[in-house]
Design an enzyme around this catalytic site. Structure first.
Site, PDB file in Angstrom:
ATOM      1  N   HIS A 270      26.111  27.023  31.133  1.00 18.06           N
ATOM      2  CA  HIS A 270      24.831  26.298  31.098  1.00 18.06           C
ATOM      3  C   HIS A 270      24.678  25.440  32.358  1.00 18.06           C
ATOM      4  CE1 HIS A 270      25.282  26.471  26.486  1.00 18.06           C
ATOM      5  NE2 HIS A 270      24.259  27.256  26.787  1.00 18.06           N
TER       6      HIS A 270
ATOM      7  N   LYS B  76      19.744  26.317  11.227  1.00 21.31           N
ATOM      8  CA  LYS B  76      21.140  26.282  11.655  1.00 21.31           C
ATOM      9  C   LYS B  76      21.646  24.846  11.641  1.00 21.31           C
ATOM     10  CE  LYS B  76      21.437  30.135  14.926  1.00 21.31           C
ATOM     11  NZ  LYS B  76      21.724  30.457  16.316  1.00 21.31           N
TER      12      LYS B  76
ATOM     13  N   ARG C 125      23.276  36.874  31.078  1.00 19.90           N
ATOM     14  CA  ARG C 125      24.692  37.245  31.168  1.00 19.90           C
ATOM     15  C   ARG C 125      24.872  38.751  31.244  1.00 19.90           C
ATOM     16  NH1 ARG C 125      26.137  33.914  25.890  1.00 19.90           N
ATOM     17  NH2 ARG C 125      24.275  35.077  25.383  1.00 19.90           N
TER      18      ARG C 125
ATOM     19  N   SER D 144      28.337  29.340  23.730  1.00 17.03           N
ATOM     20  CA  SER D 144      28.785  28.193  22.941  1.00 17.03           C
ATOM     21  C   SER D 144      29.475  28.654  21.663  1.00 17.03           C
ATOM     22  CB  SER D 144      27.604  27.285  22.590  1.00 17.03           C
ATOM     23  OG  SER D 144      27.052  26.716  23.747  1.00 17.03           O
TER      24      SER D 144
END
Length: 162
Positions: free
Chosen positions: A17, A41, A90, A127
């Site tokens: 990040h 969440k 990514r 994460s």
């Protein structure tokens, strides 16, 4: 002023990040880091803790503003006059999803999305993966800023002691 937003859950913020935020900070006068709230969440860190960790780790850039947001990212952008969203990619799988989001966001409000390829050093990093490895005692210290690593280890220990 040139402004952009780097959105995410940042639970917790990783070196991946930071790589994207730092690169954005060199291109824009102000970079808003939006901690997006997903009410479905429950995070390892509270939203306020995430904001504090981001402020501490990004303070050196000098042009970062951090706040939370619940709702559509395009509303966050519209309310603050932000014309661009910065997203790190990514892998190809990220691109498939992010392209759809970018097209939807542009269609809704005209906000542009700029894709930044993640440094190869962090191309596998998330994460969720960091939390999972750390919860089993794996060493993730090289993947996180030192203050974040310390808080992650503390939080995992707190939860294990419950």
């Amino acid at each position: 002023m040139r402004r952009a937003v780097c959105p995410g859950s940042f639970d917790p913020i990783t070196n991946g990040h930071l790589d994207i935020i730092e690169r954005a900070s060199k291109l824009y006068d102000v970079v808003h880091v939006a901690v997006l709230i997903n009410k479905n969440k429950s995070g390892l860190f509270t939203v306020d803790e995430r904001i504090a960790l981001i402020e501490e780790t990004c303070g050196r850039y000098g042009n970062i503003e951090v706040e939370s947001h619940s709702g559509l990212l395009v509303d966050f952008c519209r309310d603050r006059g932000i014309p661009a969203i910065i997203k790190g990619l990514r892998a190809v799988s990220d691109f498939d999803y992010e392209l759809q989001m970018a097209q939807m966001n542009h269609g809704l409000t005209g906000v542009e999305t700029l894709f930044v390829p993640t440094s190869p050093t962090y191309s596998f990093l998330s994460s969720s993966l960091v939390k999972e490895v750390a919860s089993y005692g794996g060493d993730v210290s090289h993947l996180l800023p030192p203050v974040v690593h310390r808080r992650l280890v503390e939080r995992i220990a707190e939860r294990a002691g419950q």
